[in-house]
Design a protein around this motif. Structure first.
Motif, short mmCIF file in Angstrom:
data_model
loop_
_atom_site.label_atom_id
_atom_site.label_comp_id
_atom_site.label_asym_id
_atom_site.label_seq_id
_atom_site.Cartn_x
_atom_site.Cartn_y
_atom_site.Cartn_z
N PRO A 29 34.58 38.55 43.32
CA PRO A 29 35.41 39.48 43.79
C PRO A 29 36.95 38.95 43.75
CG PRO A 29 33.46 39.17 45.22
CD PRO A 29 33.44 37.95 43.97
N VAL A 30 37.14 37.66 43.90
CA VAL A 30 38.79 37.05 43.72
C VAL A 30 39.20 37.54 42.12
CG1 VAL A 30 39.91 35.19 44.12
CG2 VAL A 30 37.92 35.53 45.33
N GLN A 31 38.48 37.38 41.17
CA GLN A 31 38.84 37.77 39.92
C GLN A 31 39.14 39.16 39.69
OE1 GLN A 31 35.96 36.13 37.24
NE2 GLN A 31 35.99 34.40 38.08
N GLY A 32 38.68 39.89 40.42
CA GLY A 32 39.14 41.20 40.40
C GLY A 32 38.73 42.16 39.14
N VAL A 33 39.64 42.99 38.54
CA VAL A 33 39.24 43.86 37.40
C VAL A 33 39.08 43.06 36.15
CG1 VAL A 33 40.12 45.50 36.10
CG2 VAL A 33 40.47 45.79 38.32
N SER A 34 39.66 42.04 35.92
CA SER A 34 39.74 41.10 34.97
C SER A 34 38.44 40.40 34.85
CB SER A 34 40.60 40.04 34.83
OG SER A 34 40.53 39.02 33.90
N GLY A 35 37.65 39.85 35.89
CA GLY A 35 36.43 39.28 36.25
C GLY A 35 35.41 40.48 35.77
N ALA A 36 35.48 41.58 36.15
CA ALA A 36 34.53 42.73 36.01
C ALA A 36 34.64 43.02 34.36
CB ALA A 36 34.87 43.94 36.82
N ALA A 37 35.57 43.11 33.77
CA ALA A 37 35.83 43.51 32.55
C ALA A 37 35.25 42.33 31.78
CB ALA A 37 37.32 43.62 32.15
#
Length: 115
Positions: free
Chosen positions: A33-41
Motif C-alpha cells: 500500500p505504501v508503494q501505491g500505483v507503481s507497486g500495483a502496476a
C-alpha cells in the motif's frame, strides 16, 4: 500435440521475467500500500507476463500472440515497473517474446507415414 513441441526457452524467459519483475514489490507485501500505483502496476505487469508464459505452454500454436504481448509488456515495464525489474526483467521479457515470435510448430507428419 505432444509435450515436446513447445517453445520451452521462450516460456522460461517470459516466466522468469514475470517472477523477477514481481519479486521486489511482493517481497514485503505489507509495504505494497505504501508503494501505491507503481507497486500495483508492477504486480499487474508481473501477473500478465506469467499469464503469457502459461498461454505459451497451453496453446503453443498461438505463440506469436503471447510473444508480441510479452515484448509490449517488457517495453512498458521500463517506465511503469521499477525500470523493468531493474532492466533484467525487461530484457528477459524481450528475449522470451522474440523467441516466441521466432518459434514455429514442427510440421505435421503425413497420416500414412509409419515411424
Amino acid at each position: 500435440m505432444r509435450g515436446g513441441h513447445r517453445p520451452r526457452g521462450a516460456i522460461a524467459c517470459v516466466a522468469c521475467a514475470g517472477v523477477e519483475i514481481g519479486y521486489f514489490p511482493l517481497a514485503q507485501v505489507g509495504l505494497l500500500p505504501v508503494q501505491g500505483v507503481s507497486g500495483a502496476a508492477t504486480v499487474m505487469f508481473a501477473l500478465a507476463l506469467v499469464g503469457c508464459a502459461a498461454h505459451l505452454w497451453a496453446v503453443p500454436a498461438r505463440a506469436h500472440l503471447s510473444g508480441a504481448a510479452a515484448i509490449v509488456l517488457g517495453v512498458l515495464s521500463y517506465p511503469f515497473a521499477n525500470l523493468g525489474g531493474f532492466l533484467l526483467g525487461m530484457l528477459l521479457a524481450l528475449v522470451g517474446g522474440a523467441l516466441a515470435l521466432a518459434w514455429r510448430p514442427p510440421p505435421a507428419r503425413a497420416a500414412g507415414s509409419g515411424g
